[in-house]
Every structure is written in structure tokens, then in C-alpha cells.
Scaffold this active site. Structure first.
Site: not given
Ligand SMILES: O=C[C@H](O)COP(=O)(O)O
Length: 222
Positions: A202, A93, A141, A9
Site C-alpha cells: 500500500a 486485513h 503481514e 491496497n
């Protein structure tokens, strides 16, 4: 290609007119070709077309809005995302949270357009709830570990194994990714050992001095 999936990402880390996103995507493609693991990239909306048309790798949108064609202003329209070259989308997200109803509508919107869906969750309970909605992937996450450099697979392995178990129980067709703080080969190897099929990551790669070297390290232990 193995069934392992890595999705990088890019968030809003890269400025400029998309050259940086193309460069990182090119590194992803080269490492994917070298190691046989699928690596996708999620750039900014306005970079999807540039990345997808210049680099042969799976491109994901960072989100989308569940609206159709017509009188909708300021929305990320699924057909535009698909026509730009995306093969899938992140949904919910932790930096772009949605209501449960909007997660459901976003999954349906993406699925109707034949886009793959990765629904992000923050704990075992939300992983279970997301699985009930039938996305292709749930990516768990813990928000407090995002961007921390502390890998979820080491700091909170229970949230990964708990999500894998809960998702399997509720909808075995849904696969589980994990993310937050992942950057090294040992982190990916641990994530796979915990039962996930890959990672969403990321900062450890995008902010590395050389993203290609960082990616080579990431895949070095699988
Ligand atoms: O989408 C990616 C996740 O939020 C993980 O971010 P991070 O790898 O910077 O911790």
C-alpha cells in the site's frame, strides 16, 4: 502473464470522488502491461465501480460482509461488490479484523459469488489456520511493519517462509502472498525468493510522489 500477483491496497489514502483511485489503477495497468505481472488494486467500496469500469485490471474489495440479499443495513454485500466489477476480496486485513467464524463465512460468501479470496494473517499460526479454510491466497503481514517502510521480506523473512511451509502442509492449493513495508524491487524479489507468489502492499506506492515510477521500481528486479 507470470503467476506472480501484486495487489495494491489503496486503504483510505485517497480522498475525492475516485479520480485518484482511477489514476493509480491506470498506473498499475500500464506497469502490468509493460512487465507481464498481474497487478490488482483494492480501492474503497464506493470506488470499485468507477475503477473497474474505467480501467481494465483486476479490482478487489477491501473486505466484505457474509450477508445475503435482504434485511441487512450497513453491510458490504457480496453481490453489489461483484456487480460493481470486483474479481476478488481481501478478508481479515489487520486493519479490519474478523473472528475465525466470520473469516470462514466471508470465504464461503465470496467463493459462492465466484470472487477470489485473499485472507490476511499476522503470523505463521494464523496463516496455517487460514489455509485450513481454503481461500485462494493467504497474505501474511506482521502488523508492526505495516506502513513502516521496513520490508517484511528483510525484517522478518521467517514469517514468510514459515507461512509458506505451513500453508503448503495444510492446503497446497492455497498460495501465499506477503506484505508490510514492501515498496522496492529488491523487496518483491526477496518476497519471491522466500517462496511467496507475490505481495500485498500500500503506502510505498500510494503515497509515492509518482506511483507509476514506484511501481516500475517494484517490478524492476523480477
Ligand atoms: O494491505 C497492505 C498492507 O497492509 C501493507 O501496507 P504497507 O505496504 O503500507 O506496509
Amino acid at each position: 502473464m507470470s503467476s506472480t500477483l501484486i495487489v495494491l491496497n489503496l486503504k483510505t489514502y485517497l480522498e475525492g470522488t475516485g479520480e485518484g483511485a482511477v489514476k493509480v489503477a491506470q498506473a498499475c495497468k500500464e506497469v502490468a502491461d509493460e512487465c507481464g505481472i498481474e497487478i490488482g488494486v483494492a480501492p474503497q467500496f464506493c470506488d470499485i465501480y468507477r475503477v473497474a469500469s474505467q480501467v481494465d485490471l483486476p479490482v478487489y474489495s477491501q473486505s466484505l460482509d457474509p450477508v445475503g440479499a435482504g434485511s441487512f443495513t450497513g453491510h458490504a454485500f457480496v453481490q453489489s461488490i461483484k456487480d460493481a466489477g470486483a474479481v476478488g476480496t481481501l478478508i481479515n486485513h489487520s486493519e479490519c479484523r474478523l473472528t475465525l467464524a466470520n473469516i470462514d463465512a466471508s470465504i464461503t460468501t465470496a467463493r459462492d459469488a465466484a470472487l477470489k479470496t485473499i485472507v490476511c494473517t499476522n503470523n505463521v499460526a494464523t496463516s496455517a489456520a487460514a489455509a485450513a479454510l481454503g481461500p485462494d491466497y493467504v497474505a501474511v503481514e506482521p502488523p508492526e511493519l505495516i506502513g513502516s517502510g521496513i520490508p517484511v521480506s528483510k525484517a522478518d523473512p521467517g514469517v514468510v517462509t514459515g507461512s509458506v511451509d505451513a500453508v503448503k502442509r495444510i492446503n497446497p492449493a492455497v498460495q501465499v502472498l506477503c506484505g508490510a513495508g514492501i515498496s522496492k524491487g529488491e523487496d518483491l524479489a526477496a518476497a519471491l525468493e522466500l517462496g511467496s507468489v507475490g505481495v500485498l502492499l500500500a503506502s510505498g506506492i500510494v503515497k509515492a510522489a509518482d506511483p507509476k515510477v514506484a511501481l516500475e521500481d517494484l517490478v524492476s528486479k523480477v
